[in-house]
Design a protein around this motif. Structure first.
Motif, PDB file in Angstrom:
ATOM      1  N   LEU A   1       0.827  -1.207   0.000  1.00  0.00           N
ATOM      2  CA  LEU A   1       0.000   0.000   0.000  1.00  0.00           C
ATOM      3  C   LEU A   1       0.862   1.258   0.000  1.00  0.00           C
ATOM      4  O   LEU A   1       0.563   2.224  -0.705  1.00  0.00           O
ATOM      5  CB  LEU A   1      -0.945   0.002   1.206  1.00  0.00           C
ATOM      6  CG  LEU A   1      -2.163  -0.924   1.110  1.00  0.00           C
ATOM      7  CD1 LEU A   1      -2.889  -0.991   2.455  1.00  0.00           C
ATOM      8  CD2 LEU A   1      -3.125  -0.451   0.029  1.00  0.00           C
ATOM      9  N   SER A   2       1.922   1.243   0.799  1.00  0.00           N
ATOM     10  CA  SER A   2       2.803   2.417   0.813  1.00  0.00           C
ATOM     11  C   SER A   2       3.460   2.596  -0.546  1.00  0.00           C
ATOM     12  O   SER A   2       3.641   3.723  -1.025  1.00  0.00           O
ATOM     13  CB  SER A   2       3.870   2.289   1.906  1.00  0.00           C
ATOM     14  OG  SER A   2       4.785   1.240   1.621  1.00  0.00           O
ATOM     15  N   GLY A   3       3.782   1.475  -1.202  1.00  0.00           N
ATOM     16  CA  GLY A   3       4.356   1.557  -2.537  1.00  0.00           C
ATOM     17  C   GLY A   3       3.402   2.176  -3.530  1.00  0.00           C
ATOM     18  O   GLY A   3       3.795   3.000  -4.361  1.00  0.00           O
ATOM     19  N   GLU A   4       2.124   1.808  -3.443  1.00  0.00           N
ATOM     20  CA  GLU A   4       1.129   2.384  -4.341  1.00  0.00           C
ATOM     21  C   GLU A   4       1.011   3.894  -4.150  1.00  0.00           C
ATOM     22  O   GLU A   4       0.975   4.656  -5.122  1.00  0.00           O
ATOM     23  CB  GLU A   4      -0.231   1.723  -4.103  1.00  0.00           C
ATOM     24  CG  GLU A   4      -0.312   0.279  -4.556  1.00  0.00           C
ATOM     25  CD  GLU A   4      -1.657  -0.347  -4.240  1.00  0.00           C
ATOM     26  OE1 GLU A   4      -2.608   0.410  -3.951  1.00  0.00           O
ATOM     27  OE2 GLU A   4      -1.760  -1.583  -4.279  1.00  0.00           O
ATOM     28  N   VAL A   5       0.940   4.328  -2.899  1.00  0.00           N
ATOM     29  CA  VAL A   5       0.786   5.756  -2.620  1.00  0.00           C
ATOM     30  C   VAL A   5       2.007   6.533  -3.083  1.00  0.00           C
ATOM     31  O   VAL A   5       1.901   7.550  -3.796  1.00  0.00           O
ATOM     32  CB  VAL A   5       0.545   6.001  -1.112  1.00  0.00           C
ATOM     33  CG1 VAL A   5       0.560   7.498  -0.804  1.00  0.00           C
ATOM     34  CG2 VAL A   5      -0.780   5.387  -0.678  1.00  0.00           C
ATOM     35  N   ASN A   6       3.185   6.074  -2.702  1.00  0.00           N
ATOM     36  CA  ASN A   6       4.404   6.822  -3.019  1.00  0.00           C
ATOM     37  C   ASN A   6       4.709   6.826  -4.509  1.00  0.00           C
ATOM     38  O   ASN A   6       5.228   7.817  -5.043  1.00  0.00           O
ATOM     39  CB  ASN A   6       5.584   6.240  -2.238  1.00  0.00           C
ATOM     40  CG  ASN A   6       5.489   6.534  -0.749  1.00  0.00           C
ATOM     41  OD1 ASN A   6       5.089   7.608  -0.342  1.00  0.00           O
ATOM     42  ND2 ASN A   6       5.836   5.549   0.065  1.00  0.00           N
ATOM     43  N   THR A   7       4.365   5.743  -5.185  1.00  0.00           N
ATOM     44  CA  THR A   7       4.645   5.656  -6.619  1.00  0.00           C
ATOM     45  C   THR A   7       3.746   6.586  -7.430  1.00  0.00           C
ATOM     46  O   THR A   7       4.151   7.085  -8.490  1.00  0.00           O
ATOM     47  CB  THR A   7       4.489   4.203  -7.107  1.00  0.00           C
ATOM     48  OG1 THR A   7       5.411   3.371  -6.387  1.00  0.00           O
ATOM     49  CG2 THR A   7       4.796   4.079  -8.589  1.00  0.00           C
TER      50      THR A   7
END
Length: 246
Positions: free
Chosen positions: A107-113
């Motif tokens: 989830l953090s990867g989705e947001v930051n990307t």
């Protein structure tokens, strides 16, 4: 293990030995993941605050006055460097062998990307408010390195911003005192040198996109001579007619 401790004791003030190399590697990953998740959280909060008309940097500064239980993380145009955009996903891959889905990491990867895309939409909206199209606009990206006061461009969100701007037809420039020429990268190429920040160069730009907040930049000078600034780092406190926070 003893050999490693002996080696590092010569160059590090305090060495903390653990029981195995696996424990040591997971310790490193935990530290990376802690930052990745918290950066993702504050980036998501930035979007919420923006929609509500609230300054997220003011919120963070107020929350930071709590003397315990809170550590400040700051939003930006994405994430960068060799560690947090990459290393946590080694664990995501390995965890699948054990039947585990690492949802916080993903989830953090989705947001930051997706943050660079969100920033570009802010640039487009800011230009539209001035009856200017992004296509054909001169856009200056401030800071090519992935974080302030370094020359490291690995996985830098600034590069992704430049790619997105170029795809939409903008004329892209950058200025970074630590990166004089756009470096050779695996996936990205711009035949560009860092431009000097002068009254003339700033006046030629339709928008200055503040991506990396190097201390070397003269922010008051930039403010005085820019038509439009999109600030992704919360450098400009308060409200200015030609500064948009993103």
């Amino acid at each position: 293990m003893e050999i490693g401790v002996t080696l590092y004791e010569k160059i590090i003030k305090e060495v903390v030995p653990v029981s195995s190399t696996g424990t040591a590697e997971l310790t490193k990953l935990l530290e990376n993941i802690y930052r990745a998740v918290n950066i993702g959280l504050v980036n998501e909060m930035k979007i919420v605050a923006d929609k509500m008309g609230i300054d997220i940097w003011e919120v963070i500064n107020a929350a930071s006055t709590k003397p315990f239980g809170y550590k400040a993380f700051y939003p930006g145009p994405g994430w960068g460097g060799h560690c947090i955009p990459i290393d946590p996903f080694y664990l995501t891959w390995k965890a699948k062998e054990y039947g585990i889905n690492t949802r916080f990491i993903e989830l953090s990867g989705e947001v930051n990307t997706m943050m660079p895309q969100w920033v570009i939409h802010k640039v487009m909206d800011a230009l539209n408010d001035k009856e200017k199209s992004l296509k054909g606009a001169n856009i200056l990206v401030l800071g090519l390195a992935y974080k302030k006061n370094v020359d490291d461009t690995r996985e830098s969100p600034s590069v992704m911003l430049m790619e997105l701007l170029r795809e939409k037809g903008a004329n892209v420039f950058y200025s970074d005192p630590f990166v004089k020429t756009f470096p050779k990268m695996r996936e990205h190429f711009f035949d560009l040198d860092s431009i000097e920040l002068t009254e003339g160069s700033l006046n030629r730009m339709d928008c200055v996109l503040l991506s990396t907040d190097h201390d070397h930049f003269d922010y008051e000078f930039i403010l005085q001579h820019s038509k439009l600034i999109v600030d992704t780092r919360g450098v400009y406190k308060g409200h200015y007619q030609h500064v948009v926070k993103a």
